[in-house]
Design an enzyme around this catalytic site. Structure first.
Site, short mmCIF file in Angstrom:
data_model
loop_
_atom_site.label_atom_id
_atom_site.label_comp_id
_atom_site.label_asym_id
_atom_site.label_seq_id
_atom_site.Cartn_x
_atom_site.Cartn_y
_atom_site.Cartn_z
N MET A 1 0.78 -1.26 -0.08
CA MET A 1 0.16 0.03 -0.04
C MET A 1 0.82 1.35 -0.25
SD MET A 1 -2.90 -0.67 2.13
CE MET A 1 -2.81 -0.43 3.58
N GLY A 2 2.31 0.97 -0.08
CA GLY A 2 2.86 2.29 -0.88
C GLY A 2 3.43 2.65 0.91
N HIS B 1 9.66 1.53 2.98
CA HIS B 1 10.59 1.00 4.19
C HIS B 1 11.08 -0.14 3.93
CE1 HIS B 1 8.02 -1.84 6.34
NE2 HIS B 1 6.71 -1.00 5.80
N HIS C 1 9.89 -3.78 3.34
CA HIS C 1 9.32 -3.92 2.12
C HIS C 1 10.91 -4.13 1.36
CE1 HIS C 1 5.77 -0.67 2.98
NE2 HIS C 1 5.13 -1.80 2.53
N GLN D 1 -10.55 -2.38 3.05
CA GLN D 1 -9.70 -2.71 4.26
C GLN D 1 -9.62 -2.07 5.18
OE1 GLN D 1 -6.01 -3.67 2.08
NE2 GLN D 1 -4.47 -3.99 3.79
N LYS E 1 4.78 -9.58 9.55
CA LYS E 1 4.80 -8.40 10.81
C LYS E 1 3.53 -8.88 11.14
CE LYS E 1 4.12 -3.88 10.09
NZ LYS E 1 2.44 -3.83 10.56
N ARG F 1 3.22 2.79 9.04
CA ARG F 1 2.29 3.90 9.74
C ARG F 1 2.76 4.50 10.74
NH1 ARG F 1 -3.36 2.98 10.46
NH2 ARG F 1 -4.13 1.11 9.21
O1 PAF Z 1 -0.56 -4.99 4.33
C1 PAF Z 1 -0.70 -4.51 3.01
O2 PAF Z 1 -0.07 -3.78 2.93
C2 PAF Z 1 -2.21 -5.04 2.72
O3 PAF Z 1 -2.81 -5.36 3.39
C3 PAF Z 1 -2.37 -5.83 1.16
C4 PAF Z 1 -1.62 -7.17 1.46
C5 PAF Z 1 -1.32 -5.07 0.20
C6 PAF Z 1 -3.44 -6.07 0.97
O4 PAF Z 1 -3.80 -4.41 0.56
#
Ligand code: PAF
Length: 279
Positions: A35-36, A39, A42, A66, A154, A192
């Site tokens: 979701m961008g 960090h 990722h 979500q 996580k 976050r």
């Molecule tokens: O963990 C996340 O960043 C999100 O829940 C995901 C898996 C990309 C789905 O939107």
């Protein structure tokens, strides 16, 4: 890195890959859905995908379905220019940036639900959250048709649910669970965290410390409240101690592995005896 904002264009690209992939029989695709607000957590997923595949695809989509709380969705950190630079610098081949209208051209009329494990822990505090996660991940898995999809531990409950969903619906992508990446303080890396103050970011590492050292989840819960965290839950399931707390108006989750006595069947539900915790 090729950036695709249109899913139709991506599907054409993917079909071409099928043709050349069949010819060489050695192309594999590693996929990292995000979701961008990227960090180093990722980054570790990207690096693992790069090591294990010769094509790496990432997606950035802040999935509205979500978020059970409208304010949380508005406040979710976004910096697409920085994210593109980040992925570009780390050897990603394709970046999908789908629009909400293309992802949800059905207005979310069709969705996926799980009826048990999605209702506890985060699911109990965020009604509908996992329906949104499972639905969007199913769409992405169908679009990318990767050999492997990399997910961080996580979000342990999310990772378990996605693994199970993929096997239940005969999705051929392997869901690869990757270890939590932590800041030097011990705080689990998360998009976050950007919303915490500099001091708060260090103090928030007490979440990890407490989960790791407390003799039971009840003690951890009391200790976290005493330290000023607003605790949603601390519970033990699947051989892990998991927690969600609020701190400086930011929701944080974390989990650690626990040692449980061999008589406890932790796969079936909550562990009742805890002898100690490890990171
Ligand atoms: O963990 C996340 O960043 C999100 O829940 C995901 C898996 C990309 C789905 O939107």
């Amino acid at each position: 890195m090729k950036i695709l904002e249109s899913l139709k264009n991506w599907q054409c690209e993917r079909r071409e890959f099928d043709i050349s992939g069949t010819r060489t029989k050695q192309n594999t695709i590693g996929f990292i859905p995000t979701m961008g607000a990227l960090h180093n957590g990722h980054l570790s997923l990207v690096e693992q995908a790069r090591r294990e595949n010769n094509v790496v695809v990432a997606s950035i989509f802040v999935n509205p379905t979500q978020f059970n709380n409208a304010e949380d969705l508005i406040k979710y950190p976004r910096d697409i220019a920085r994210d593109i630079e980040f992925l570009h610098g780390h050897n990603v081949d394709y970046l999908l940036l789908p629009s909400e209208s293309e992802m949800y051209e059905d207005q979310y009329r069709f969705r996926l639900s799980e009826c048990e494990e999605s209702k506890i822990l985060c699911g109990a505090f965020r009604p509908g959250h996992f329906d949104g996660v499972l639905t969007v991940v199913m769409k992405l898995l169908n679009l990318v048709r990767a050999n492997r999809c990399y997910m961080g531990e996580k979000d342990f409950q999310q990772m378990r649910l996605i693994k199970r969903m993929a096997s239940t619906f005969f999705i051929e992508t392997e869901i690869v669970a990757c270890p939590i990446v932590r800041e030097s303080s011990g705080l689990a890396m998360s998009s976050r965290n950007e919303r915490l103050s500099a001091i708060g970011r260090v103090y928030a590492s007490k979440l990890f410390e407490t989960l790791k050292t407390a003799d039971s989840s009840a003690i951890a819960l009391r200790e976290l409240s005493r330290l000023g965290f607003q605790v949603e839950y601390v519970e033990e399931h699947w051989g892990r101690r998991l927690a969600a707390v609020w701190f400086e108006g930011v929701r944080l989750i974390d989990n650690v592995s626990i040692h449980v006595s061999p008589t406890n069947n932790v796969e079936q539900g909550a562990a009742t005896t805890t002898l100690g915790a490890t990171p």
